[in-house]
Each structure stands twice: as C-alpha cells, then as structure tokens.
Design an enzyme around this catalytic site. Structure first.
Site, PDB file in Angstrom:
ATOM      1  N   ARG A 250      38.901  -3.795 -25.160  1.00 45.28           N
ATOM      2  CA  ARG A 250      37.862  -3.219 -24.288  1.00 45.28           C
ATOM      3  C   ARG A 250      38.308  -1.831 -23.886  1.00 45.28           C
ATOM      4  O   ARG A 250      39.430  -1.654 -23.424  1.00 45.28           O
ATOM      5  CB  ARG A 250      37.647  -4.061 -23.029  1.00 45.28           C
ATOM      6  CG  ARG A 250      36.892  -3.265 -21.951  1.00 45.28           C
ATOM      7  CD  ARG A 250      36.493  -4.044 -20.744  1.00 45.28           C
ATOM      8  NE  ARG A 250      35.417  -4.953 -21.070  1.00 45.28           N
ATOM      9  CZ  ARG A 250      34.586  -5.466 -20.154  1.00 45.28           C
ATOM     10  NH1 ARG A 250      34.725  -5.173 -18.881  1.00 45.28           N
ATOM     11  NH2 ARG A 250      33.635  -6.291 -20.511  1.00 45.28           N
TER      12      ARG A 250
ATOM     13  N   HIS B 298      28.433  -3.581 -26.761  1.00 41.31           N
ATOM     14  CA  HIS B 298      29.032  -4.746 -26.093  1.00 41.31           C
ATOM     15  C   HIS B 298      28.591  -6.013 -26.855  1.00 41.31           C
ATOM     16  O   HIS B 298      27.780  -6.796 -26.362  1.00 41.31           O
ATOM     17  CB  HIS B 298      28.562  -4.777 -24.632  1.00 41.31           C
ATOM     18  CG  HIS B 298      29.370  -5.662 -23.742  1.00 41.31           C
ATOM     19  ND1 HIS B 298      30.484  -6.346 -24.171  1.00 41.31           N
ATOM     20  CD2 HIS B 298      29.210  -5.980 -22.427  1.00 41.31           C
ATOM     21  CE1 HIS B 298      30.975  -7.035 -23.141  1.00 41.31           C
ATOM     22  NE2 HIS B 298      30.230  -6.836 -22.090  1.00 41.31           N
TER      23      HIS B 298
ATOM     24  N   GLN C  61      28.716  -9.726 -25.510  1.00 40.87           N
ATOM     25  CA  GLN C  61      27.676  -9.942 -24.489  1.00 40.87           C
ATOM     26  C   GLN C  61      26.346 -10.317 -25.160  1.00 40.87           C
ATOM     27  O   GLN C  61      25.597 -11.160 -24.668  1.00 40.87           O
ATOM     28  CB  GLN C  61      27.516  -8.671 -23.651  1.00 40.87           C
ATOM     29  CG  GLN C  61      26.441  -8.753 -22.571  1.00 40.87           C
ATOM     30  CD  GLN C  61      26.861  -9.587 -21.376  1.00 40.87           C
ATOM     31  OE1 GLN C  61      27.940  -9.419 -20.845  1.00 40.87           O
ATOM     32  NE2 GLN C  61      25.994 -10.498 -20.950  1.00 40.87           N
TER      33      GLN C  61
ATOM     34  N   ASP D 116      21.004  -3.312 -16.099  1.00 41.66           N
ATOM     35  CA  ASP D 116      22.465  -3.173 -16.001  1.00 41.66           C
ATOM     36  C   ASP D 116      22.730  -2.120 -14.930  1.00 41.66           C
ATOM     37  O   ASP D 116      21.799  -1.423 -14.497  1.00 41.66           O
ATOM     38  CB  ASP D 116      23.001  -2.730 -17.381  1.00 41.66           C
ATOM     39  CG  ASP D 116      24.514  -2.512 -17.414  1.00 41.66           C
ATOM     40  OD1 ASP D 116      25.218  -3.047 -16.544  1.00 41.66           O
ATOM     41  OD2 ASP D 116      24.982  -1.794 -18.328  1.00 41.66           O
TER      42      ASP D 116
ATOM     43  N   CYS E 258      23.899  -8.313 -17.438  1.00 33.98           N
ATOM     44  CA  CYS E 258      25.220  -8.667 -17.968  1.00 33.98           C
ATOM     45  C   CYS E 258      26.228  -8.907 -16.847  1.00 33.98           C
ATOM     46  O   CYS E 258      27.235  -9.586 -17.052  1.00 33.98           O
ATOM     47  CB  CYS E 258      25.720  -7.575 -18.901  1.00 33.98           C
ATOM     48  SG  CYS E 258      25.707  -5.935 -18.147  1.00 33.98           S
TER      49      CYS E 258
ATOM     50  N   ARG F 209      29.142 -16.468 -21.942  1.00 36.07           N
ATOM     51  CA  ARG F 209      30.134 -15.537 -22.487  1.00 36.07           C
ATOM     52  C   ARG F 209      31.302 -16.319 -23.097  1.00 36.07           C
ATOM     53  O   ARG F 209      31.818 -15.982 -24.151  1.00 36.07           O
ATOM     54  CB  ARG F 209      30.664 -14.590 -21.392  1.00 36.07           C
ATOM     55  CG  ARG F 209      29.662 -13.636 -20.766  1.00 36.07           C
ATOM     56  CD  ARG F 209      29.067 -12.685 -21.757  1.00 36.07           C
ATOM     57  NE  ARG F 209      30.079 -11.979 -22.514  1.00 36.07           N
ATOM     58  CZ  ARG F 209      30.861 -10.986 -22.049  1.00 36.07           C
ATOM     59  NH1 ARG F 209      30.691 -10.535 -20.828  1.00 36.07           N
ATOM     60  NH2 ARG F 209      31.770 -10.407 -22.817  1.00 36.07           N
TER      61      ARG F 209
HETATM   62  N1  NVA Z   1      27.270  -0.729 -18.777  1.00 34.53           N
HETATM   63  C1  NVA Z   1      28.291  -1.468 -18.084  1.00 34.53           C
HETATM   64  C2  NVA Z   1      28.415  -2.850 -18.649  1.00 34.53           C
HETATM   65  C3  NVA Z   1      29.397  -3.731 -17.936  1.00 34.53           C
HETATM   66  C4  NVA Z   1      29.496  -5.111 -18.538  1.00 34.53           C
HETATM   67  C5  NVA Z   1      29.612  -0.713 -18.175  1.00 34.53           C
HETATM   68  O1  NVA Z   1      29.941  -0.228 -19.256  1.00 34.53           O
HETATM   69  O2  NVA Z   1      30.282  -0.587 -17.146  1.00 34.53           O
HETATM   70  N1   CP Z   2      29.453  -8.571 -18.482  1.00 37.10           N
HETATM   71  C1   CP Z   2      30.749  -8.208 -18.553  1.00 37.10           C
HETATM   72  O1   CP Z   2      31.236  -7.738 -19.569  1.00 37.10           O
HETATM   73  O2   CP Z   2      31.454  -8.425 -17.416  1.00 37.10           O
HETATM   74  P1   CP Z   2      32.966  -7.985 -17.154  1.00 37.10           P
HETATM   75  O3   CP Z   2      32.986  -6.484 -17.033  1.00 37.10           O
HETATM   76  O4   CP Z   2      33.330  -8.673 -15.858  1.00 37.10           O
HETATM   77  O5   CP Z   2      33.809  -8.455 -18.291  1.00 37.10           O
END
Ligand code: NVA
Ligand code: CP
Length: 327
Positions: free
Chosen positions: A106, A133, A136, A229, A270, A315
């Site tokens: 990540r 993602h 997800q 989101d 998400c 998830r």
């Molecule tokens: N768009 C958000 C998704 C988090 C799961 C981010 O990248 O922070």
């Molecule tokens: N939806 C998601 O990816 O959550 P986290 O950032 O908590 O992993």
C-alpha cells in the site's frame, strides 16, 4: 481457472471471468468461515505486508486472511523499514521475495507496485495506490452481488473525487462486470480521459456503460448504488481541504440524494468516512469550516440503506480469495 503465481495490481489486468472466479471463491471461503470449517491450505507459507500509508481494514483483512489460511505475516509500517529511504523498490522486491511467498503493497504511485511486481518472483498484491484500490473492488462487487443477487445491469453512481483510486477503480470494476457507472461530480474531478476511453471500450463488450455528469439529481436518478469516499485522500496536503469542501459539497450523499435514487438503492463507502465530528480530523474541519458532516450525512450513513459494514467485512473474505487463488 488457474491464477497461481499471478500478481493482483489492478482489475484492468483481469478478465470478467477471472473476477467472477475470485468473487465465487470469496463467497465459498466466507461460507466456510461462517460454518467454522477451517481452510488452512497455505500452511507453512508467509506473506509480507508493506504499508507506506496507514490502514485499518486492509491491514486487518490481510493479517486475518493470512492467519486463517495457515500463513504467517509480517507488517512493515510506514516508518519502520528501509523501503524507499535506504533501499530501492527493486532491491526490496528481491529481498522480500527470497523470504516470503507473497507481498502486499500500500502506498503512492501505481508505478511503485508495478515495479515491485516486476522485480519480485512471488505474487504482489496492491493494497491501495493513488490510482487504484483493486482489493476494495472485490469486496464491493461481492457486497453488491450479495444484496441484489447479480451484478450485470446494476447502476452505480460515484459522487466526489472521481479521478482518484476509488473513482478510477469503480469505473473499471463496473465496466468489467457489465454494470452502469456514473461519475457525478464537477468536471475537474472526472476520471482521466484515457481511462474513461479504455473503460468505454470494455463496457461495449460487457453491456455496461460509463457516464460523466455534473448534475447530482440526474446522476443519481433511480440508481441502485450510491457510492462515495473521502474528499481528501491519504497523502494529499492539508491545504486542499478548503477547496474540496467548497467544490464537492454539492455532491454530498444526503437524504435528498438517496430519495432520488432507486427505491431499493443502497449506500456504499470504502471507509473511513467523515459522517460526524467524532474523529480528530472531522472535528478540526467542523471547527474550521462550520460543518458537521462531509461526503455523507450521518443520517444516510446510519440508515438501513447503508451497507458499509458488510463491505468492510467482505474485505477479509475477498483478500483471502486473492491469496488462495494466487499462491
Ligand atoms: N481515497 C481514499 C481511500 C481510502 C480507502 C484514500 O486514498 O485515502
Ligand atoms: N477501505 C480501506 O482501504 O480502509 P483502510 O484504509 O482502513 O485499509
């Protein structure tokens, strides 16, 4: 279907049939878990979990799934490793691939996870990048299928910053599965033209469609799924909050939007979500801008239409399927 040895970097790399296979496998693994039937077929294997950005769901899902499958896991936090600072991605990939059977990443640009995969001889899984993602998406598709019984023909509208990981990924997922995707936001936040065109080509084959609209009412009329989101994603500078709140407030998911959507519409996110002032950032923004909610109202978030916690649970089942299929 054989996905052994494959990376899981973005849904664009997978056929609709392969995605369906992963969803079916996830449903089977979920069912077994609920019945208390262990599936620890990957005993003796180990996975490395690299997180250059923070996480609750993705990290926990990867760790629990590894444990359930009989595997060990090592969590590398955003500060606790040499990655990027003292050691290149290419070197990290070759070091970790010598000790582990799979690597989750990540972080920031999609090019980083692609490079990791290029240099790793074991499967690499994308746990979120700026652009995509994909794990997800599997959870979201499984949740939608559990709710409606099918995917093809489902109308999904995404409201908010549609040019980032969630908007991009949902557009690809819908195109692949023959669903109707709408990005409902101002032009500035529409997904990139090249990706829209790529998804339109895919949708032509699957019977899906891609629509971009600035009108919140037209964009959500009679749809099955309303998705949003956060307005500011991880890694973005604090300075963008003011502009995002101003520009994206017309696309907040509230009662008016859900009443305009289909009678049986569901709300998805998400997570994490800013639906009240009970978080540090939520409270700060509340004070700075005089608001109590952001991308979704507390009323919608807590309503019966909201399936966000089913999504979060899924998830784990879907990430378990990715591991079971690729290892
Ligand atoms: N768009 C958000 C998704 C988090 C799961 C981010 O990248 O922070
Ligand atoms: N939806 C998601 O990816 O959550 P986290 O950032 O908590 O992993």
């Amino acid at each position: 279907m054989n996905l052994k040895g494959r990376d899981f970097l973005k849904l664009l790399d997978f056929t609709s049939e392969e995605i369906l296979y992963l969803l079916d496998l996830a449903a089977e693994l979920k069912n077994k878990k609920k019945q208390g039937i262990p599936v620890d077929t990957l005993r003796g294997k180990n996975v490395a979990l690299i997180f250059e950005k923070t996480s609750t769901r993705t990290r926990c899902a990867f760790e629990v799934a590894a444990h359930d499958l009989g595997m060990g896991s090592t969590y590398l936090d955003p500060t606790g490793s040499q990655i990027g600072k003292k050691e290149s991605i290419a070197d990290t990939a070759r070091v970790l691939a010598g000790m582990y059977d799979g690597i989750e990443y990540r972080g920031f640009e999609q090019s980083i996870v692609e490079e990791l995969a290029k240099y790793s001889k074991v499967p690499v899984w994308n746990g979120l990048t700026n652009e995509f993602h994909p794990t997800q998406m599997l959870a979201d598709l499984l949740t939608i299928r559990e709710h409606f019984g099918f995917l093809k023909g489902i109308k999904l509208t995404y409201m908010g910053d549609a040019r980032y990981n969630m908007g991009n990924s949902l557009m690809v997922a819908c195109a692949k599965m023959g669903m109707h995707f709408t990005a409902c936001t101002t032009q500035k936040y529409f997904p990139a033209k090249e990706l829209v065109e790529e998804c339109e080509k895919i949708a032509e084959q699957t019977g899906g469609s891609i629509t971009l609209t600035e009108d919140a009412m037209t964009g959500t009329k009679d749809v099955d799924v309303v998705y949003t989101d956060v307005w500011v994603s991880m890694g973005e500078p604090d300075e963008v909050w003011e502009e995002r709140i101003r520009e994206l407030s017309p696309y907040q998911v509230n009662k008016k939007i859900m009443d305009n959507a289909g009678e049986k519409a569901i709300f998805m996110h998400c997570l994490p979500a800013f639906h009240d002032l009970k978080t540090k950032i939520g409270a700060q923004m509340g004070e700075r801008f005089g608001i109590t909610e952001m991308e979704v109202t507390d009323g919608v978030f807590e309503s019966e239409k909201s399936v966000v916690f089913d999504e979060a649970e899924n998830r784990m089942h879907t990430i378990k399927a990715v591991k079971a299929a690729t290892l």
